[in-house]
Design a protein around this motif. Structure first.
Motif, PDB file in Angstrom:
ATOM      1  N   THR A   5      -5.171  12.197   8.486  1.00  0.00           N
ATOM      2  CA  THR A   5      -4.029  11.714   7.511  1.00  0.00           C
ATOM      3  C   THR A   5      -4.136  11.555   6.206  1.00  0.00           C
ATOM      4  O   THR A   5      -5.369  11.134   5.549  1.00  0.00           O
ATOM      5  N   GLN A   7      -4.108   8.867   2.373  1.00  0.00           N
ATOM      6  CA  GLN A   7      -3.723   7.448   2.495  1.00  0.00           C
ATOM      7  C   GLN A   7      -4.004   7.872   0.784  1.00  0.00           C
ATOM      8  O   GLN A   7      -5.013   8.478  -0.162  1.00  0.00           O
ATOM      9  N   THR A  16      -5.578   9.724  -3.771  1.00  0.00           N
ATOM     10  CA  THR A  16      -5.511  10.074  -2.374  1.00  0.00           C
ATOM     11  C   THR A  16      -6.550  10.307  -1.592  1.00  0.00           C
ATOM     12  O   THR A  16      -7.950  10.820  -2.712  1.00  0.00           O
ATOM     13  N   TRP A  57       4.542  -0.254   3.221  1.00  0.00           N
ATOM     14  CA  TRP A  57       3.540  -0.807   3.156  1.00  0.00           C
ATOM     15  C   TRP A  57       2.809  -1.016   4.874  1.00  0.00           C
ATOM     16  O   TRP A  57       2.272  -0.276   5.425  1.00  0.00           O
ATOM     17  N   THR A  62      -3.664   0.485   6.963  1.00  0.00           N
ATOM     18  CA  THR A  62      -4.062   1.597   7.462  1.00  0.00           C
ATOM     19  C   THR A  62      -5.151   0.688   7.826  1.00  0.00           C
ATOM     20  O   THR A  62      -6.449   1.188   8.316  1.00  0.00           O
ATOM     21  N   ILE A  69      -0.200   3.942   3.497  1.00  0.00           N
ATOM     22  CA  ILE A  69       0.303   5.522   4.125  1.00  0.00           C
ATOM     23  C   ILE A  69       1.788   5.153   3.474  1.00  0.00           C
ATOM     24  O   ILE A  69       2.278   4.405   4.589  1.00  0.00           O
ATOM     25  N   PRO A  97       4.350   8.544   9.763  1.00  0.00           N
ATOM     26  CA  PRO A  97       3.070   8.640   8.767  1.00  0.00           C
ATOM     27  C   PRO A  97       3.067   9.692   8.257  1.00  0.00           C
ATOM     28  O   PRO A  97       2.603  11.033   8.939  1.00  0.00           O
ATOM     29  N   ALA A  99       1.082  12.410   8.401  1.00  0.00           N
ATOM     30  CA  ALA A  99      -0.539  12.187   9.229  1.00  0.00           C
ATOM     31  C   ALA A  99       0.167  13.489  10.529  1.00  0.00           C
ATOM     32  O   ALA A  99       1.269  13.704  10.516  1.00  0.00           O
TER      33      ALA A  99
END
Length: 364
Positions: A5, A7, A16, A57, A62, A69, A97, A99
């Motif tokens: 992922t 973030q 990040t 968000w 998270t 994310i 997401p 991800a």
């Protein structure tokens, strides 16, 4: 199986991190998808910049305070399913997401799609919680997944902005002023507005993007931000703000004394965001696309709205891909590090407006 992922620090978007975690077992009724590819545009920067204000968000929490994310639009394939009505191998379009994988809890499953019934998404708007089965999707063409991921959600917003303004008789104005005129949501809006009889569409942009905006053919006139005084400020106008720049908004509101309405849509200028403060003229009103969807669903029905959107999308997508100079050229980015670098690049703004970025956290 593991999930990687990307973030983002919610209060410092340039900070990040990449996090890889081992997947837990699915519960009954859940599915796991592999996020195949998604678009990264100024729209996603808007999601991050307005994450707290508009609850972006909350879609993919998270579990750690301060980290978020950023949601993205694109395609995924079901790789595990404990839901009897959703099969492994199905292709889905929706809100994911950033991800490599995601877990959904399908509910209200129909032949066309389903909603994610995860508890933390229950209070969020249905438009973002709905996933479409590509096999039954009137928008879907396998060969145009890139263009769909890049432009479909933006164009739907564009179409709805145009529809909203027309529904309000353009607040009595005949001139539309669009900031960030080179952005995809802005030129999608301009494409629709240009089809309205008697409406003048003026694109506002930086000097480096004037030639691009003029090449599109959907703006009656393109002006740079430092040349606002060359446009008559007394004529009734509507400001459609895709930049979110408080400095630009202040100059617009001071110069355009005939401004009838100020419509805030995006926030591509994240370094210069801010409130309206004590500015003259109409106070900016944030455009929330799902509200216009809800209104039109009530008036036309979901099928009526979808038919109109598909017809407009078909016309728009053909135009932006037409030779000899397509509006959009797709660039692919593969892997977590490439995606992380691209996100940081997007935060800086600029770049070639003709390039559309498609990325994946998958490495194979």
């Amino acid at each position: 199986m593991s999930t990687t992922t990307l973030q983002v620090r919610q209060d410092q978007l340039a900070t990040t991190r990449l996090l890889t975690t081992e997947d837990t077992a699915l519960a009954d009724g859940q599915i796991r998808v592999q996020v195949a590819q998604f678009a990264l545009t100024a729209n996603n920067i808007t999601y991050a910049a307005m994450g707290d204000m508009l609850n972006y968000w909350q879609f993919f929490p998270t579990g750690e305070a301060g980290w978020g994310i950023v949601p993205v639009w694109g395609f995924a394939t079901v790789v595990q399913s404990l839901h009897p009505a959703v099969a492994v191998g199905e292709r889905l379009y929706g809100y994911w997401p950033m991800a490599s994988h995601a877990v959904l809890s399908p509910q209200r499953v129909s032949p066309s799609g389903f909603s994610d019934g995860a508890a933390h998404r229950a209070g969020l708007h249905a438009v973002y919680n709905h996933y479409l089965r590509s096999g039954a999707d009137a928008f879907y063409r396998p060969e145009t997944e890139d263009v769909q991921a890049l432009l479909r959600p933006l164009f739907i917003t564009s179409w709805l902005v145009d529809d909203f303004l027309a529904d309000q008789q353009f607040f009595g104005a005949k001139r539309m002023l669009l900031s960030s005129a080179s952005s995809k949501t802005a030129y999608g809006t301009a494409f629709q507005l240009a089809q309205r009889e008697g409406i003048e569409v003026i694109g506002l942009t930086s000097p480096g993007n004037v030639a691009f905006c003029e090449s599109l053919g959907c703006y009656d006139r393109v002006a740079t931000y430092d040349a606002l005084d060359q446009i008559d400020g007394a004529a009734p106008s509507v400001y459609i703000d895709f930049a979110g720049s408080v400095g630009l908004r202040q100059r617009i509101l001071v110069h355009f004394t005939g401004l009838a309405y100020s419509c805030a849509v995006g926030a591509s200028h994240v370094q210069d965001l801010g409130g309206a403060g004590q500015l003259p003229g109409p106070r900016p009103v944030m455009f929330f696309a799902p509200a216009q969807v809800k209104k039109r669903n009530g008036e036309w029905g979901a099928q009526g709205l979808n038919d109109r959107l598909v017809a407009a999308w078909t016309q728009f997508s053909a135009t932006i891909q037409a030779p000899p100079q397509p509006w959009l050229v797709v660039q692919h980015h593969v892997g977590p590090e490439a995606t992380q670098a691209l996100f940081r690049q997007m935060l800086q703004g600029g770049g070639d407006p003709r390039i559309g970025h498609i990325t994946t956290l998958q490495t194979n």
